[in-house]
Design a protein around this motif. Structure first.
Motif, PDB file in Angstrom:
ATOM      1  N   VAL A 350      44.621  26.809 136.196  1.00 46.66           N
ATOM      2  CA  VAL A 350      44.572  26.467 135.056  1.00 46.66           C
ATOM      3  C   VAL A 350      43.636  25.291 135.115  1.00 46.66           C
ATOM      4  O   VAL A 350      43.683  24.290 136.082  1.00 46.66           O
ATOM      5  N   TYR A 351      42.622  24.915 134.285  1.00 44.22           N
ATOM      6  CA  TYR A 351      41.587  23.962 134.420  1.00 44.22           C
ATOM      7  C   TYR A 351      41.326  23.385 133.143  1.00 44.22           C
ATOM      8  O   TYR A 351      41.480  23.971 132.014  1.00 44.22           O
ATOM      9  N   GLY A 352      40.747  22.212 133.098  1.00 44.05           N
ATOM     10  CA  GLY A 352      40.278  21.478 131.869  1.00 44.05           C
ATOM     11  C   GLY A 352      39.257  20.392 132.086  1.00 44.05           C
ATOM     12  O   GLY A 352      39.348  19.962 133.381  1.00 44.05           O
ATOM     13  N   PHE A 353      38.330  20.292 131.415  1.00 42.98           N
ATOM     14  CA  PHE A 353      37.193  19.115 131.392  1.00 42.98           C
ATOM     15  C   PHE A 353      36.717  18.701 130.155  1.00 42.98           C
ATOM     16  O   PHE A 353      37.063  19.378 129.061  1.00 42.98           O
ATOM     17  N   GLY A 354      36.240  17.317 130.012  1.00 40.74           N
ATOM     18  CA  GLY A 354      35.986  17.149 128.973  1.00 40.74           C
ATOM     19  C   GLY A 354      35.188  15.429 129.058  1.00 40.74           C
ATOM     20  O   GLY A 354      35.144  15.200 130.009  1.00 40.74           O
ATOM     21  N   PHE A 355      34.924  14.923 127.866  1.00 34.67           N
ATOM     22  CA  PHE A 355      33.959  13.822 127.795  1.00 34.67           C
ATOM     23  C   PHE A 355      34.291  12.986 126.631  1.00 34.67           C
ATOM     24  O   PHE A 355      34.379  13.555 125.679  1.00 34.67           O
ATOM     25  N   THR A 356      33.921  11.860 126.899  1.00 29.46           N
ATOM     26  CA  THR A 356      33.739  10.880 125.538  1.00 29.46           C
ATOM     27  C   THR A 356      32.602  10.067 125.678  1.00 29.46           C
ATOM     28  O   THR A 356      32.466   9.167 126.950  1.00 29.46           O
ATOM     29  N   VAL A 357      31.710  10.043 124.757  1.00 28.26           N
ATOM     30  CA  VAL A 357      30.323   9.223 125.006  1.00 28.26           C
ATOM     31  C   VAL A 357      30.487   8.170 123.608  1.00 28.26           C
ATOM     32  O   VAL A 357      30.593   8.714 122.456  1.00 28.26           O
ATOM     33  N   GLY A 358      30.428   6.898 123.865  1.00 31.36           N
ATOM     34  CA  GLY A 358      30.200   6.295 122.678  1.00 31.36           C
ATOM     35  C   GLY A 358      28.854   5.473 122.803  1.00 31.36           C
ATOM     36  O   GLY A 358      28.425   4.781 123.911  1.00 31.36           O
ATOM     37  N   LYS A 360      27.299   2.324 120.656  1.00 30.42           N
ATOM     38  CA  LYS A 360      27.461   1.170 119.646  1.00 30.42           C
ATOM     39  C   LYS A 360      28.778   1.562 118.597  1.00 30.42           C
ATOM     40  O   LYS A 360      30.005   1.623 119.296  1.00 30.42           O
ATOM     41  N   ASP A 361      28.493   1.880 117.500  1.00 27.71           N
ATOM     42  CA  ASP A 361      29.788   2.401 116.543  1.00 27.71           C
ATOM     43  C   ASP A 361      30.042   3.746 116.472  1.00 27.71           C
ATOM     44  O   ASP A 361      30.927   4.515 115.695  1.00 27.71           O
ATOM     45  N   LEU A 362      29.253   4.591 117.096  1.00 29.06           N
ATOM     46  CA  LEU A 362      29.475   6.101 117.131  1.00 29.06           C
ATOM     47  C   LEU A 362      30.035   6.664 118.393  1.00 29.06           C
ATOM     48  O   LEU A 362      29.920   5.980 119.414  1.00 29.06           O
ATOM     49  N   SER A 363      30.794   7.680 118.206  1.00 33.07           N
ATOM     50  CA  SER A 363      31.433   8.372 119.687  1.00 33.07           C
ATOM     51  C   SER A 363      31.525   9.724 119.487  1.00 33.07           C
ATOM     52  O   SER A 363      31.828  10.304 118.126  1.00 33.07           O
ATOM     53  N   VAL A 364      31.556  10.421 120.388  1.00 31.57           N
ATOM     54  CA  VAL A 364      31.685  11.984 120.289  1.00 31.57           C
ATOM     55  C   VAL A 364      32.616  12.420 121.657  1.00 31.57           C
ATOM     56  O   VAL A 364      32.470  11.776 122.747  1.00 31.57           O
ATOM     57  N   GLY A 365      33.524  13.163 121.301  1.00 31.22           N
ATOM     58  CA  GLY A 365      34.522  13.552 122.559  1.00 31.22           C
ATOM     59  C   GLY A 365      34.867  15.147 122.342  1.00 31.22           C
ATOM     60  O   GLY A 365      34.839  15.744 121.355  1.00 31.22           O
ATOM     61  N   MET A 366      34.663  15.806 123.569  1.00 32.68           N
ATOM     62  CA  MET A 366      35.043  17.262 123.590  1.00 32.68           C
ATOM     63  C   MET A 366      36.147  17.450 124.811  1.00 32.68           C
ATOM     64  O   MET A 366      35.928  16.911 125.745  1.00 32.68           O
ATOM     65  N   MET A 367      36.890  18.245 124.549  1.00 29.96           N
ATOM     66  CA  MET A 367      37.840  18.769 125.763  1.00 29.96           C
ATOM     67  C   MET A 367      38.011  20.315 125.633  1.00 29.96           C
ATOM     68  O   MET A 367      38.250  21.182 124.720  1.00 29.96           O
ATOM     69  N   PHE A 368      37.551  20.935 126.840  1.00 27.52           N
ATOM     70  CA  PHE A 368      37.588  22.347 127.202  1.00 27.52           C
ATOM     71  C   PHE A 368      38.901  22.583 128.130  1.00 27.52           C
ATOM     72  O   PHE A 368      39.348  21.716 128.899  1.00 27.52           O
ATOM     73  N   GLN A 369      39.665  23.669 127.646  1.00 26.22           N
ATOM     74  CA  GLN A 369      40.872  24.226 128.516  1.00 26.22           C
ATOM     75  C   GLN A 369      40.437  25.571 128.758  1.00 26.22           C
ATOM     76  O   GLN A 369      39.887  26.402 128.148  1.00 26.22           O
ATOM     77  N   GLY A 370      40.980  25.858 130.111  1.00 28.69           N
ATOM     78  CA  GLY A 370      40.701  27.287 130.476  1.00 28.69           C
ATOM     79  C   GLY A 370      41.634  27.792 131.511  1.00 28.69           C
ATOM     80  O   GLY A 370      42.438  27.017 132.142  1.00 28.69           O
ATOM     81  N   VAL A 371      41.860  29.218 131.744  1.00 32.52           N
ATOM     82  CA  VAL A 371      42.614  29.683 132.686  1.00 32.52           C
ATOM     83  C   VAL A 371      41.827  30.861 133.336  1.00 32.52           C
ATOM     84  O   VAL A 371      41.136  31.399 132.966  1.00 32.52           O
ATOM     85  N   ALA A 372      42.320  31.359 134.574  1.00 34.56           N
ATOM     86  CA  ALA A 372      41.655  32.150 135.320  1.00 34.56           C
ATOM     87  C   ALA A 372      42.530  33.055 136.112  1.00 34.56           C
ATOM     88  O   ALA A 372      43.673  32.414 136.414  1.00 34.56           O
TER      89      ALA A 372
END
Length: 509
Positions: A350-358, A360-372
């Motif tokens: 079971v694994y997961g990974f993601g990021f958040t980048v900001g 100035k006043d903008l931000s974007v975040g992603m989170m992935f989830q996976g299994v094998a």
């Protein structure tokens, strides 16, 4: 009772003693057994020591009692200990402290116990119920008196025990920007409470409910890791990265099933959720069916000297039906040819990974989830055509990917279909085995915080606009339905994709 003291700023000592008792009544209940209060009692103790925040030691012990065991086995003792070493607090580590600001090595080892099963209480007592079939009467016209039968035999059992070991390391690097936690673990469960449903012959008289026994042993081994990176690059840019992975390999050391006639049928060494079935060797061709017809027409003497084209399958087979492997080479396909073909749908990884980048006043975040390492053997009314309710169920988009005389491919999804259910093709086998691994974009969020010079003029301390999505994308080799659904035929409500937009406002005090 708690004790906590530091001596000479170097020695830190603590201790704890705890007594706990529980009596829980569930109401309403339909049986006398369920109406009896659930009760547990125990004591626990803990002692810890650390020296100069470099060396750590801890000892725990529990002494617990449970209602399910007889008085002589009612209480169990479960000790545990742990040691740790903060290497980064040593003087010799100071030259490396700028690169590695924190390093800790730790080890724990201990036991825990379990006394619960899903369908029994007071396992050391016989359980009886009234049954008219066990009654008696006097004379041909006498009144029949009901008798009693033993539905659960008394068994003198002991606690399940699980020994858990863990060797871990904690790291912080580059001024604490990067954090790493990594653990190797091992668990061995012994005296597991299992029903003796297959290991006891029927002539012993357990005709209603098989008794429990402390007969199971299971091992788990694996690792767990987490990594996080948080960094403000400058006044405008900030970044956060994170990931985690857990791997576990489990196996039966000893189970309820007895030693089998053939090694490939044994439970030992297999994983806990392993599923049995037949090994599919492909689909029958018309030439193979014709060869079998010619062999069947031979005399008994000629059959004895002529090799049989293939083992007898389930019923009369035709071209396009699944051909199963005869593991014991006895000329027929039966239970002796079943082996463990699937590890089950509990993933190894079971694994997961993601990021958040900001910026100035903008931000974007992603989170992935996976299994094998998750598998299922497909089955059910939507997988077996014309079975059950006359073929009711879902019709899948790959229905054209099937064997026909005009399309005699060996790599089709569906074997031959008839005007009614084909029993041979409905057996659990590797033909229907599918890998349920997947990677999913679990969360995606875009945000914008309005500049304070705009909001303070109207009495708002902060205002953030956002757009958020959940379960937006899934990557998997399995396409018929969401592989995360716990189903073998897809007849479950699917996971929901959602997209939402909104805002949050903080007003001035």
């Amino acid at each position: 009772m708690n004790y906590d003291r530091t001596f000479n700023d170097d020695h830190r000592v603590s201790a704890l003693f705890l007594f706990n008792q529980q009596s829980k009544l569930l109401y309403p209940k339909g049986t006398l057994e369920d109406a009896i209060p659930y009760r547990m009692m125990g004591i626990a103790g803990r002692a810890t020591y650390s020296w100069k925040d470099r060396y750590f030691a801890e000892f725990n012990i529990g002494y617990n009692g449970a209602e399910n065991f007889s008085p002589k086995h009612r209480f169990g003792t479960f000790p545990a200990f742990g040691v740790g070493w903060v290497v980064s607090n040593e003087k010799f580590w100071q030259p490396l402290s700028k690169a590695v600001s924190f390093l800790k090595i730790r080890y724990t080892d201990g036991k825990v116990g379990n006394s619960e099963v899903s369908d029994r209480r007071f396992m050391y007592l016989d359980q009886m119920k009234e049954n008219g079939d066990y009654g008696y009467k006097f004379g041909p016209n006498g009144t029949k008196w009901a008798g009693y039968e033993t539905v659960n035999m008394a068994v003198d059992l002991i606690w399940e025990e699980s020994r858990k070991q863990d060797l871990g390391i904690d790291l912080k690097l580059f001024n604490d920007d990067l954090s790493i936690v990594f653990d190797l673990f091992k668990e061995r469960r012994e005296n597991i409470l299992l029903k003796r449903e297959h290991s006891m012959p029927s002539f012993l008289g357990y005709n209603t409910s098989a008794p429990y026994g402390n007969i199971g042993i299971i091992e788990n081994k694996g690792f767990d890791g987490t990594i996080e990176y948080n960094k403000r690059i400058n006044k405008d840019w900030v970044i956060a990265l994170r990931g985690n992975v857990t791997f576990n390999k489990d196996k039966w050391i000893q189970g309820e099933l007895p030693e089998q006639k053939y090694e490939w049928m044994n439970q030992y060494g297999r994983n806990i959720n392993g599923a049995k079935g037949y090994v599919a060797e492909g689909l029958f061709t018309q030439a193979e069916i014709d060869d079998m017809a010619r062999w069947e027409s031979l005399s008994a003497a000629n059959k004895a000297i002529t090799p049989k084209p293939f083992a007898s399958q389930f019923g009369t087979v035709k071209a396009g039906d699944i051909k199963y492997k005869d593991l014991n080479n006895d000329g027929q396909i039966d239970a002796y040819d079943q082996t463990y073909i699937s590890r089950g749908d509990v993933p190894t990884t079971v694994y997961g990974f993601g990021f958040t980048v900001g910026w100035k006043d903008l931000s974007v975040g992603m989170m992935f989830q996976g299994v094998a390492g998750a598998e299922r053997v497909l089955n059910g009314s939507s997988i077996n055509p014309f079975n059950g309710g006359g073929g009711s169920g879902n019709l899948y988009s790959n229905i054209d990917d099937r064997w026909t005389p005009e399309n005699p491919r060996q790599d089709v999804f569906w074997p031959r279909m008839g005007d009614k259910a084909v029993a041979n093709n409905e057996q659990a086998s590797t033909w229907w085995l599918r890998d349920m691994s997947f990677l999913r974009l679990k969360n995606l969020e875009l945000g914008y915080t309005l500049p304070q010079r705009w909001t303070t003029k109207i009495g708002i301390r902060g205002c953030r606009l956002f757009a958020r999505g959940t379960n937006l994308l899934t990557f998997s080799n399995f396409k018929l339905w969401d592989p995360e659904l716990e189903t073998t035929d897809g007849l479950r409500y699917p996971q929901m994709k959602s997209v939402s937009v909104g805002f949050s406002i903080n007003f001035n005090n």
